[in-house]
Design a protein around this motif. Structure first.
Motif, PDB file in Angstrom:
ATOM      1  N   UNK A 237       0.732  -0.957  -0.301  1.00  0.00           N
ATOM      2  CA  UNK A 237       0.226  -0.147   0.186  1.00  0.00           C
ATOM      3  C   UNK A 237       0.857   1.396  -0.202  1.00  0.00           C
ATOM      4  N   UNK A 238       2.281   1.079  -0.057  1.00  0.00           N
ATOM      5  CA  UNK A 238       2.894   2.723   0.026  1.00  0.00           C
ATOM      6  C   UNK A 238       3.179   2.799  -1.622  1.00  0.00           C
ATOM      7  N   UNK A 239       2.853   4.592  -1.226  1.00  0.00           N
ATOM      8  CA  UNK A 239       3.035   5.030  -2.901  1.00  0.00           C
ATOM      9  C   UNK A 239       4.720   4.432  -3.792  1.00  0.00           C
ATOM     10  N   UNK A 240       4.786   3.952  -4.393  1.00  0.00           N
ATOM     11  CA  UNK A 240       5.986   3.982  -5.356  1.00  0.00           C
ATOM     12  C   UNK A 240       6.448   5.750  -5.812  1.00  0.00           C
ATOM     13  N   UNK A 241       8.201   5.364  -4.971  1.00  0.00           N
ATOM     14  CA  UNK A 241       8.672   6.972  -4.705  1.00  0.00           C
ATOM     15  C   UNK A 241      10.176   6.115  -5.867  1.00  0.00           C
ATOM     16  N   UNK A 242      10.281   7.734  -6.316  1.00  0.00           N
ATOM     17  CA  UNK A 242      12.024   7.319  -6.739  1.00  0.00           C
ATOM     18  C   UNK A 242      12.855   7.740  -5.897  1.00  0.00           C
ATOM     19  N   UNK A 243      13.772   7.102  -6.199  1.00  0.00           N
ATOM     20  CA  UNK A 243      15.269   7.458  -5.247  1.00  0.00           C
ATOM     21  C   UNK A 243      15.869   8.612  -4.553  1.00  0.00           C
ATOM     22  N   UNK A 244      15.093   9.049  -5.181  1.00  0.00           N
ATOM     23  CA  UNK A 244      15.798  10.548  -4.652  1.00  0.00           C
ATOM     24  C   UNK A 244      14.714  11.296  -3.823  1.00  0.00           C
ATOM     25  N   UNK A 245      13.148  10.986  -3.920  1.00  0.00           N
ATOM     26  CA  UNK A 245      12.500  11.073  -2.772  1.00  0.00           C
ATOM     27  C   UNK A 245      12.954   9.993  -1.938  1.00  0.00           C
ATOM     28  N   UNK A 246      13.205   8.915  -2.194  1.00  0.00           N
ATOM     29  CA  UNK A 246      13.396   8.008  -0.606  1.00  0.00           C
ATOM     30  C   UNK A 246      14.534   8.767   0.315  1.00  0.00           C
ATOM     31  N   UNK A 247      15.083   8.924  -0.800  1.00  0.00           N
ATOM     32  CA  UNK A 247      16.652   9.876  -0.036  1.00  0.00           C
ATOM     33  C   UNK A 247      16.509  10.981   0.685  1.00  0.00           C
ATOM     34  N   UNK A 248      14.936  11.765   0.709  1.00  0.00           N
ATOM     35  CA  UNK A 248      15.019  12.951   0.749  1.00  0.00           C
ATOM     36  C   UNK A 248      14.620  12.353   2.096  1.00  0.00           C
ATOM     37  N   UNK A 249      13.471  11.865   2.061  1.00  0.00           N
ATOM     38  CA  UNK A 249      12.460  11.307   2.936  1.00  0.00           C
ATOM     39  C   UNK A 249      13.575  10.274   4.799  1.00  0.00           C
ATOM     40  N   UNK A 250      13.917   9.820   4.024  1.00  0.00           N
ATOM     41  CA  UNK A 250      15.142   9.042   4.926  1.00  0.00           C
ATOM     42  C   UNK A 250      16.304   9.733   5.600  1.00  0.00           C
ATOM     43  N   UNK A 251      16.588  10.689   4.811  1.00  0.00           N
ATOM     44  CA  UNK A 251      18.299  11.348   4.945  1.00  0.00           C
ATOM     45  C   UNK A 251      19.461  10.936   4.747  1.00  0.00           C
TER      46      UNK A 251
END
Length: 211
Positions: free
Chosen positions: A170-184
């Motif tokens: 159920x997660x929204x599919x994200x790019x690597x760049x977006x994931x990097x921003x969310x996880x710091x």
């Protein structure tokens, strides 16, 4: 990133170029060292790639050295304009070579074959659409196996990144760049974790003898 020396002004550049043409090896070193800031400037356009900036600095420096050794100062142009093109060309050649030789691990790589000899990809297991009852049962079993492996074999960080990257659970599919921003963390680190996690899943999936 390291601190670079101040660039030469036009008059200083002419002096050192002339000295280099006369065979002074120290002049060549000065021309290189005082233009390293240009290398750092050129690689800024490649920010967002997975390459280590220090690696790009090294590659760009090779381009700078080539520029210094081949520059024709008699035409009255500044070294920087010529060197920027050489640096850029060197980095582009490096990236093209890396793209050709790297073996990207992804959900699109085959993990085995089905009963008819067709390749099965991990992504097929997630996006499969079968009408045949037997095939649907096999598909559903493979999905269950994949999810079990994600929960049992991946680290919490690997699990989280794959959920976000491919829209699992159920997660929204994200790019690597977006994931990097969310996880710091850096994008390159996300990429490494993703590749390791997918390879781990692929290995366990094959060992489990998925249908």
């Amino acid at each position: 990133m390291k601190t670079f020396q101040k660039p030469l002004n036009a008059d200083e550049e002419k002096v050192f170029l002339q000295k280099y043409q006369e065979g002074d090896p120290d002049a060549k070193n000065v021309l290189i060292e005082r233009n390293l800031r240009l290398v750092a400037h050129v690689i800024k356009k490649y920010q967002g790639l997975e390459e280590d900036p220090e690696d790009l600095i090294s590659i760009g420096t090779i381009g700078l050295i080539k520029a210094v050794t081949t520059f024709d100062h008699t035409k009255g142009n500044r070294l920087a304009a010529y060197a920027a093109r050489c640096i850029d060309n060197e980095i582009l050649m490096y990236l093209r070579t890396r793209k050709k030789t790297s073996r990207e691990v992804s959900f699109y790589e085959p993990i085995g074959t089905d009963k008819e000899g067709n390749e099965i990809h991990l992504l097929d297991i997630i996006e499969g659409d079968f009408e045949d009852t037997v095939e649907r049962y096999s598909f559903e079993e493979n999905v269950k196996l994949l999810y079990r492996l994600m929960e049992s074999e991946l680290t919490p960080q690997e699990y989280q990144i794959l959920k976000m990257r491919y829209g699992f659970f159920g997660e929204t599919e994200c790019t690597q760049k977006v994931i990097a921003g969310k996880l710091g963390i850096s994008r390159s680190y996300v990429s490494r974790i993703e590749k390791n996690a997918v390879e781990k899943l692929r290995r366990h999936f094959q060992s489990a003898g998925a249908s």
